[in-house]
Design a protein around this motif. Structure first.
Motif, PDB file in Angstrom:
ATOM      1  N   MET A   1       6.028 -30.162 -24.208  1.00 37.71           N
ATOM      2  CA  MET A   1       5.446 -29.144 -25.195  1.00 37.71           C
ATOM      3  C   MET A   1       6.626 -28.157 -25.101  1.00 37.71           C
ATOM      4  O   MET A   1       7.042 -27.760 -24.121  1.00 37.71           O
ATOM      5  N   ARG A  75      -0.939 -22.675 -20.213  1.00 31.85           N
ATOM      6  CA  ARG A  75       0.320 -23.691 -20.480  1.00 31.85           C
ATOM      7  C   ARG A  75       0.130 -25.058 -19.997  1.00 31.85           C
ATOM      8  O   ARG A  75       0.211 -26.083 -20.707  1.00 31.85           O
ATOM      9  N   CYS A  76      -0.454 -25.284 -18.749  1.00 32.21           N
ATOM     10  CA  CYS A  76      -0.601 -26.511 -18.318  1.00 32.21           C
ATOM     11  C   CYS A  76      -1.913 -27.169 -18.970  1.00 32.21           C
ATOM     12  O   CYS A  76      -1.602 -28.308 -19.351  1.00 32.21           O
ATOM     13  N   GLU A  79      -0.510 -28.428 -22.438  1.00 30.57           N
ATOM     14  CA  GLU A  79       0.428 -29.441 -22.330  1.00 30.57           C
ATOM     15  C   GLU A  79      -0.495 -30.766 -22.129  1.00 30.57           C
ATOM     16  O   GLU A  79      -0.182 -31.822 -22.690  1.00 30.57           O
ATOM     17  N   GLU A  80      -1.289 -30.551 -21.266  1.00 28.96           N
ATOM     18  CA  GLU A  80      -2.211 -31.783 -21.103  1.00 28.96           C
ATOM     19  C   GLU A  80      -2.913 -32.108 -22.143  1.00 28.96           C
ATOM     20  O   GLU A  80      -3.468 -33.448 -22.428  1.00 28.96           O
TER      21      GLU A  80
END
Length: 314
Positions: A1, A75-76, A79-80
């Motif tokens: 990402m 953010r995590c 992205e996942e």
């Protein structure tokens, strides 16, 4: 990402499908919006999440307002979820004063190459928050942008919103918050060294300092699950200042893990707060503290057994 931050001067090769929002908490309404966004990948579009930094609540209050999701957590999560580009649009005096129509033309059409926009019907943007879904409905056909506006998702007849979830967490109603989020409310951080008191009394715990700016439930003891790497462990978590053993005021989460022994220092821990057990208390001495912790742990075994059976976890 790809993450675009600290700049309003960016360019993405379109065509792009764009989801606009604050995305605080990533609740069931947000998930519906993002599922709509990801459907556009099959049409060959890049998926872009457009959010704001700092949050509009913090910017207009002139101080940091605790969030359901920190920047790192969002953010995590994105992205996942498989998002291609995350824009953390800088909110400042200049950008906040952008006329709504210019905002759409400059940032969404010219800079991003938006061909599809999805947002909630409560969206607001541009000077004075005057930009709304009606403006997008009117303007986007001229710019060859498709739009889709998501109605509020309801749970038991109640419209889900970040403010509703914040209220539930602030009052320690963690199971209600989980209903709206679609997952247990989670605090993440690295396991740090503490005073090791739990180890000396036979009840070892892991210590995690909650991230700055993270909204926390009331100080107290909670039933929890903890993910570290691929492992998910049952636990009892105390959130607070540990008044029996220290006069310091910094808040720490301490978690006892069932049926675990080993070194977890410096590991990233994700602590899901499941349900409130009792408020944090000051005990007269360590012996009374240990006795109460033992009762909490025994209560936790019953809670986790029942909850695992309810959720079909073996």
């Amino acid at each position: 990402m790809i993450i675009i931050e600290n700049s309003s001067d960016f360019h993405i090769e379109g065509p792009c499908a764009v989801a606009i929002g604050k995305f605080d908490g990533i609740h069931k309404g947000h998930r519906k919006l993002l599922e709509d966004l990801l459907c556009q990948k099959r049409r060959g579009m890049k998926t872009v999440v457009f959010t704001f930094d700092p949050s509009p609540a913090s910017f207009f209050a002139g101080r940091e307002i605790a969030s359901l999701s920190t920047k790192e957590e969002k953010r995590c999560w994105f992205e996942e979820y498989g998002i291609d580009v995350l824009i953390e649009f800088p909110l400042n005096e200049d950008t906040a004063a952008t006329e709504p129509e210019l905002f759409v033309r400059k940032y969404l059409k010219d800079n991003i190459g938006a061909a599809f926009i999805v947002a909630g019907r409560d969206i607001s943007f541009g000077q004075g928050g005057k930009g709304d879904y009606r403006l997008l409905e009117k303007l986007c056909p001229e710019l060859s942008i498709e739009t889709d506006f998501i109605d509020k998702v309801e749970e038991n007849g109640i419209e889900i919103s970040s403010s509703l979830i914040r209220e539930a967490i602030t009052e320690g109603r963690m199971e209600e918050a989980a209903q709206y989020l679609g997952a247990y409310y989670t605090i993440s951080g690295r396991v740090t060294h503490g005073r090791a008191l739990g180890r000396t009394i036979g009840i070892p715990t892991i210590n995690v300092i909650p991230p700055a700016g993270k909204l926390l439930p009331p100080n107290g003891v909670y039933y929890s699950r903890v993910r570290i790497g691929e492992r998910v462990l049952r636990g009892m978590t105390n959130i607070g200042v540990k008044p029996t053993v220290t006069d310091e005021k910094s808040i720490v989460s301490e978690t006892y893990l069932y049926d675990f022994s080993g070194d977890l220092y410096d590991k990233e821990a994700y602590i899901s707060i499941m349900s409130f057990r009792r408020p944090e208390m000051r005990f007269k001495d360590i012996a009374e503290l240990k006795e109460r912790m033992s009762l909490d742990i025994e209560s936790g075994r019953i809670f986790h057994h029942n909850r695992d059976r309810l959720e079909g976890i073996g």
